[in-house]
Design an enzyme around this catalytic site. Structure first.
Site, PDB file in Angstrom:
ATOM      1  N   LYS A   1      25.874  32.303  38.453  1.00 61.28           N
ATOM      2  CA  LYS A   1      26.783  31.279  37.961  1.00 61.28           C
ATOM      3  C   LYS A   1      26.550  29.914  38.609  1.00 61.28           C
ATOM      4  O   LYS A   1      26.300  29.799  39.800  1.00 61.28           O
ATOM      5  CB  LYS A   1      28.241  31.696  38.196  1.00 61.28           C
ATOM      6  CG  LYS A   1      28.700  32.888  37.413  1.00 61.28           C
ATOM      7  CD  LYS A   1      28.676  32.634  35.911  1.00 61.28           C
ATOM      8  CE  LYS A   1      29.690  31.613  35.467  1.00 61.28           C
ATOM      9  NZ  LYS A   1      31.074  32.041  35.699  1.00 61.28           N
TER      10      LYS A   1
ATOM     11  N   GLU B   1      36.494  20.724  36.200  1.00 61.86           N
ATOM     12  CA  GLU B   1      37.695  21.524  35.934  1.00 61.86           C
ATOM     13  C   GLU B   1      38.846  21.109  36.836  1.00 61.86           C
ATOM     14  O   GLU B   1      40.012  21.078  36.401  1.00 61.86           O
ATOM     15  CB  GLU B   1      37.362  23.005  36.121  1.00 61.86           C
ATOM     16  CG  GLU B   1      36.410  23.538  35.060  1.00 61.86           C
ATOM     17  CD  GLU B   1      35.911  24.942  35.360  1.00 61.86           C
ATOM     18  OE1 GLU B   1      35.238  25.517  34.492  1.00 61.86           O
ATOM     19  OE2 GLU B   1      36.182  25.463  36.469  1.00 61.86           O
TER      20      GLU B   1
ATOM     21  N   SER C   1      29.592  31.450  42.087  1.00 59.85           N
ATOM     22  CA  SER C   1      30.594  32.508  41.946  1.00 59.85           C
ATOM     23  C   SER C   1      30.517  33.442  43.146  1.00 59.85           C
ATOM     24  O   SER C   1      29.431  33.691  43.688  1.00 59.85           O
ATOM     25  CB  SER C   1      30.340  33.302  40.663  1.00 59.85           C
ATOM     26  OG  SER C   1      31.083  34.511  40.658  1.00 59.85           O
TER      27      SER C   1
ATOM     28  N   HIS D   1      37.621  18.009  15.458  1.00 59.71           N
ATOM     29  CA  HIS D   1      38.125  19.390  15.436  1.00 59.71           C
ATOM     30  C   HIS D   1      37.164  20.331  16.169  1.00 59.71           C
ATOM     31  O   HIS D   1      37.142  21.535  15.907  1.00 59.71           O
ATOM     32  CB  HIS D   1      38.332  19.885  14.003  1.00 59.71           C
ATOM     33  CG  HIS D   1      39.199  18.997  13.165  1.00 59.71           C
ATOM     34  ND1 HIS D   1      40.577  19.044  13.184  1.00 59.71           N
ATOM     35  CD2 HIS D   1      38.863  18.003  12.303  1.00 59.71           C
ATOM     36  CE1 HIS D   1      41.056  18.132  12.351  1.00 59.71           C
ATOM     37  NE2 HIS D   1      40.041  17.484  11.817  1.00 59.71           N
TER      38      HIS D   1
END
Length: 470
Positions: A290, A297, A284, A163
């Site tokens: 970043k 992804e 970024s 979970h």
């Protein structure tokens, strides 16, 4: 598109006095997709021509000329000396057209006893018999790379999650073995699908075979199939193998997507378990600080393509009457895309994970807090003779006591405090509930204990070697 341009000659021209205009012809053509079947189409035609000559259906001299010229066409395609005509209707028309241009009537003999229906079916299967083992090799290399990382981290303690909540201490090596277990099943799924598609549809004709004395066993053997298909109608209607392979691709990509979800979470500032190499990260356009896990992804995102491709094939086949229908022309593009997507994603995932570094100290520190040792405290009491439900309740009450006292470990309680929940607690409880001790205690088959993880790594290596008969 020039609507006035005439479409090229087609294999089915005799019946119709009018042909589709260029735009309509291009709409129903498949050359842009099936051109990757060129060498398989030639292989099928060579086997078919040889059989026709042996059976006396065409002169042996003609069969020899066909074989020689087909081999030459294949060589020219590979060498780039012959380009596939993008205006051809499909790869079968292109190959036969070149053959006819060069050999005249002898070139026109190659199609005796077959239809484009069984021709495309055999081409597709031949292609998959080449492409799927290449994909399996990528899977094998990916599993091997992950197991290499697992061996480095057999003792690297980290939280296991359910979970997305800290659950019990495990190791990073154990986590990698979990990933590999899924990928090993993927290997076996592709192997199962390959076994079932290893039947040769050549000689099935349009749907009812041929009245010519074809030798289907000879062509099946020549093309490396286990044997001919059972039923000619089923041979041209069947696309179960595309469903199986598309499903295997989708399942593999779902595995990679879930692995990448772990990576994305681990790479976050809140976790900082993993440090992806800069070559496997992006920055970024606006935020200079970043370092984004974009490859993970993208792999996660591309899993949706393979799921969609599987649904496309299921929907395509759902309403078709049982023989060949033009709808089946749409079967290849989606499966090709899935195979390409899985192959590319495996390569990217393997490179990303092979170069990743892990913050083992931070991972081990994350095992403190969240009471990951609570189950071990309950099992300690079970070993002392307390029924599990009572042991579970005692451990739960200790966790509650800790929270109320602002403590985040059971070990923060004194022995006297622990004994208020069970008199069975002894001083050795503190050694039994360290993260390392919790991991070591789980030495059953399938557990995270270091020696058991070593065994899992060895077994996984043996399984993937057996899949490839290494």
């Amino acid at each position: 598109m020039d609507s006035n341009r005439k479409p090229p000659d087609v294999l089915w021209a005799g019946r119709l006095s009018e042909k589709p205009e260029a735009e309509a012809f291009a709409f129903q053509a498949s050359i842009s997709v099936d051109q990757r079947l060129a060498l398989d189409d030639i292989a099928g035609s060579r086997a078919h021509a040889a059989m026709l000559g042996k059976q006396g259906i065409i002169p042996k001299e003609a069969a020899e000329k066909l074989d020689k010229e087909l081999a030459q066409i294949a060589d020219e395609l590979v060498a780039g000396k012959l380009a596939i005509d993008p205006n051809a209707e499909d790869i079968h028309s292109f190959v036969e057209g070149v053959l006819t241009q060069r050999l005249g009537d002898e070139g026109r003999m190659v199609h005796a006893g077959r239809s484009r229906n069984d021709q495309v079916a055999v081409d597709f299967r031949l292609y998959l018999k080449r492409a799927v083992p290449e994909l399996q090799a990528e899977l094998r290399e990916t599993v091997s790379a992950l197991l290499d990382q697992a061996e480095k981290h057999i003792d690297s303690v980290m939280p296991g999650y359910t979970h997305l909540q800290r659950a019990q201490p495990v190791t990073l090596g154990y986590h990698f073995c979990a990933w590999c277990a899924g990928l090993e099943r993927d290997l076996s799924r592709f192997a199962d699908a390959l076994e079932r598609l290893d039947e040769c549809p050549l000689g099935s004709g349009a749907l009812a075979g041929s009245g010519l004395p074809l030798d289907r066993h000879a062509t099946a053997a020549a093309l490396g199939f286990a044997g001919p298909t059972l039923n000619a109608m089923d041979s041209v209607a069947d696309r179960d193998f595309t469903l199986e392979l598309s499903s295997a691709c989708a399942i593999t990509m779902i595995h990679l997507s879930r692995f990448c979800e772990d990576v994305v979470i681990w790479a976050s500032e809140e976790f900082k378990f993993i440090n992806l190499a800069e070559s496997w990260s992006t920055g970024s356009s606006i935020m200079p600080q970043k370092k984004n896990p974009d490859f993970a992804e993208l792999i996660r995102g591309k899993s949706g393509r393979t799921v969609g491709n599987l649904v496309t094939l299921l929907a395509l086949l759902k309403g078709l009457p049982y023989a060949y229908d033009k709808d089946l022309q749409e079967d290849k593009e989606s499966l090709f895309d899935s195979l390409d997507t899985v192959r590319n994603c495996l390569r990217m995932f393997r490179g990303m994970m092979s170069t990743a570094a892990f913050s083992t100290e931070r991972m081990e520190a994350a095992c403190t807090g969240g009471f990951l040792e609570a189950t071990d405290a309950a099992e300690y009491l079970v070993r002392k003779g307390l029924p599990f439900r009572k042991a579970h309740e005692a451990a739960a009450l200790i966790v509650r006591d800790c929270i109320q006292a602002g403590q985040n470990r059971i070990a923060d309680r004194t022995l006297a405090e622990l004994k208020t929940r069970s008199a069975l607690f002894e001083p050795d409880i503190y050694d039994a509930i360290t993260p390392a001790a919790c991991v070591k205690a789980r030495s059953l088959k399938g557990g995270p204990a270091p020696e058991e993880v070593k065994r899992q790594i060895a077994e996984l290596r043996e399984r993937i070697a057996r899949e490839f008969q290494i």
